[in-house]
Design a protein around this motif. Structure first.
Motif, PDB file in Angstrom:
ATOM      1  N   THR A  79      15.570 -18.174  28.179  1.00 56.55           N
ATOM      2  CA  THR A  79      15.982 -17.373  27.036  1.00 56.55           C
ATOM      3  C   THR A  79      15.450 -15.963  27.203  1.00 56.55           C
ATOM      4  OG1 THR A  79      15.854 -19.322  25.624  1.00 56.55           O
ATOM      5  CG2 THR A  79      15.856 -17.183  24.520  1.00 56.55           C
ATOM      6  N   PRO A  80      16.320 -14.961  27.119  1.00 58.78           N
ATOM      7  CA  PRO A  80      15.822 -13.594  27.287  1.00 58.78           C
ATOM      8  C   PRO A  80      14.929 -13.174  26.124  1.00 58.78           C
ATOM      9  CG  PRO A  80      18.147 -13.578  26.661  1.00 58.78           C
ATOM     10  CD  PRO A  80      17.756 -15.012  26.876  1.00 58.78           C
ATOM     11  N   ARG A  81      13.874 -12.453  26.434  1.00 57.17           N
ATOM     12  CA  ARG A  81      12.963 -11.912  25.437  1.00 57.17           C
ATOM     13  C   ARG A  81      13.454 -10.519  25.065  1.00 57.17           C
ATOM     14  NH1 ARG A  81      10.796 -16.132  23.590  1.00 57.17           N
ATOM     15  NH2 ARG A  81       9.661 -14.636  22.321  1.00 57.17           N
ATOM     16  N   TRP A  82      13.191 -10.096  23.837  1.00 56.50           N
ATOM     17  CA  TRP A  82      13.575  -8.767  23.375  1.00 56.50           C
ATOM     18  C   TRP A  82      12.665  -8.374  22.228  1.00 56.50           C
ATOM     19  CZ3 TRP A  82      15.020  -8.647  18.252  1.00 56.50           C
ATOM     20  CH2 TRP A  82      15.402  -9.865  17.689  1.00 56.50           C
ATOM     21  N   ILE A  83      12.766  -7.106  21.823  1.00 52.30           N
ATOM     22  CA  ILE A  83      11.937  -6.604  20.722  1.00 52.30           C
ATOM     23  C   ILE A  83      12.790  -5.707  19.842  1.00 52.30           C
ATOM     24  CG2 ILE A  83      11.066  -4.526  21.884  1.00 52.30           C
ATOM     25  CD1 ILE A  83       8.636  -6.754  20.089  1.00 52.30           C
ATOM     26  N   ASP A  84      12.495  -5.716  18.550  1.00 48.12           N
ATOM     27  CA  ASP A  84      13.202  -4.850  17.618  1.00 48.12           C
ATOM     28  C   ASP A  84      12.762  -3.400  17.830  1.00 48.12           C
ATOM     29  OD1 ASP A  84      13.304  -3.502  14.664  1.00 48.12           O
ATOM     30  OD2 ASP A  84      14.893  -5.000  14.926  1.00 48.12           O
ATOM     31  N   ALA A  85      13.683  -2.479  17.662  1.00 45.19           N
ATOM     32  CA  ALA A  85      13.406  -1.056  17.885  1.00 45.19           C
ATOM     33  C   ALA A  85      12.272  -0.539  17.015  1.00 45.19           C
ATOM     34  CB  ALA A  85      14.678  -0.239  17.643  1.00 45.19           C
ATOM     35  N   ASP A  86      12.088  -1.103  15.830  1.00 41.05           N
ATOM     36  CA  ASP A  86      11.046  -0.641  14.912  1.00 41.05           C
ATOM     37  C   ASP A  86       9.700  -1.331  15.109  1.00 41.05           C
ATOM     38  OD1 ASP A  86      12.729   1.191  13.638  1.00 41.05           O
ATOM     39  OD2 ASP A  86      13.514  -0.359  12.296  1.00 41.05           O
ATOM     40  N   ALA A  87       9.606  -2.233  16.078  1.00 44.74           N
ATOM     41  CA  ALA A  87       8.348  -2.948  16.318  1.00 44.74           C
ATOM     42  C   ALA A  87       7.265  -1.986  16.793  1.00 44.74           C
ATOM     43  CB  ALA A  87       8.558  -4.050  17.347  1.00 44.74           C
ATOM     44  N   ASP A  88       6.045  -2.240  16.373  1.00 52.02           N
ATOM     45  CA  ASP A  88       4.895  -1.450  16.779  1.00 52.02           C
ATOM     46  C   ASP A  88       4.596  -1.704  18.255  1.00 52.02           C
ATOM     47  OD1 ASP A  88       2.469   0.185  15.759  1.00 52.02           O
ATOM     48  OD2 ASP A  88       1.577  -1.444  16.934  1.00 52.02           O
ATOM     49  N   ILE A  89       4.013  -0.719  18.899  1.00 51.08           N
ATOM     50  CA  ILE A  89       3.698  -0.860  20.322  1.00 51.08           C
ATOM     51  C   ILE A  89       2.769  -2.040  20.591  1.00 51.08           C
ATOM     52  CG2 ILE A  89       1.774   0.765  20.318  1.00 51.08           C
ATOM     53  CD1 ILE A  89       3.137   1.638  23.140  1.00 51.08           C
ATOM     54  N   SER A  90       1.917  -2.388  19.634  1.00 47.93           N
ATOM     55  CA  SER A  90       1.047  -3.555  19.823  1.00 47.93           C
ATOM     56  C   SER A  90       1.882  -4.835  19.923  1.00 47.93           C
ATOM     57  CB  SER A  90       0.015  -3.663  18.707  1.00 47.93           C
ATOM     58  OG  SER A  90       0.648  -3.851  17.458  1.00 47.93           O
ATOM     59  N   ASP A  91       2.995  -4.891  19.188  1.00 48.79           N
ATOM     60  CA  ASP A  91       3.897  -6.044  19.279  1.00 48.79           C
ATOM     61  C   ASP A  91       4.627  -6.061  20.620  1.00 48.79           C
ATOM     62  OD1 ASP A  91       3.217  -6.902  16.687  1.00 48.79           O
ATOM     63  OD2 ASP A  91       4.748  -5.586  15.799  1.00 48.79           O
ATOM     64  N   VAL A  92       4.982  -4.883  21.105  1.00 51.64           N
ATOM     65  CA  VAL A  92       5.611  -4.766  22.429  1.00 51.64           C
ATOM     66  C   VAL A  92       4.668  -5.333  23.485  1.00 51.64           C
ATOM     67  CG1 VAL A  92       6.398  -3.145  24.204  1.00 51.64           C
ATOM     68  CG2 VAL A  92       7.044  -2.773  21.808  1.00 51.64           C
ATOM     69  N   LEU A  93       3.435  -4.863  23.467  1.00 50.84           N
ATOM     70  CA  LEU A  93       2.452  -5.331  24.449  1.00 50.84           C
ATOM     71  C   LEU A  93       2.216  -6.830  24.338  1.00 50.84           C
ATOM     72  CD1 LEU A  93      -0.102  -2.399  24.287  1.00 50.84           C
ATOM     73  CD2 LEU A  93       1.413  -2.985  26.190  1.00 50.84           C
TER      74      LEU A  93
END
Length: 141
Positions: A79-93
């Motif tokens: 399953t591909p992982r993705w992140i919402d555009a408004d997510a904080d950089i800590s969530d990205v990491l």
């Protein structure tokens, strides 16, 4: 607050899961990219995976298969992982570290608007924080 959209590389160049790996490799060369999102053409570009230049080599060429005969669907997994555009950089990491991934699609209003790569993180994070990211993603195990 720094968001995913603030650090991503904007734009999205897609291939479909029915495109050949040869087509993917040519796009990567022309666009100077190491990865492309793979969409399901029957579902309005629904993200169904990501293909990397390494996937083409390891999952096709190394088995003696021709990239002209292999489809993206032959090599994408999971399953591909993705992140919402408004997510904080800590969530990205957190997302990238916990799944040990080096590229993360950024989604806004159900559409891919960009990609975050290691290079993007290196440009936007302090050296110490980037080193911690790299340690998590590249740690043995």
């Amino acid at each position: 607050m720094t968001t995913a959209k603030d650090i991503m590389h904007p734009g999205a160049h897609w291939i479909t899961k029915n495109d050949t790996l040869e087509h993917a490799a040519r796009m990567m060369r022309e666009l100077n990219l190491g990865a492309l999102p793979v969409g399901d053409e029957s579902h309005d570009e629904r993200l169904c995976g990501i293909i990397t230049d390494r996937d083409i080599v390891v999952k096709c060429v190394a088995y003696g298969r021709s990239p002209a005969d292999c489809r993206a669907s032959d090599v994408i997994e999971g399953t591909p992982r993705w992140i919402d555009a408004d997510a904080d950089i800590s969530d990205v990491l957190s997302e990238m570290e916990s799944h040990r991934i080096r590229r993360l699609p950024v989604i806004e209003n159900k559409r891919m608007v960009g990609m975050i790569s290691e290079a993007d993180l290196a440009r936007h994070l302090p050296d110490r924080q980037f080193a911690e990211f790299a340690d998590h993603v590249y740690a043995a195990g």
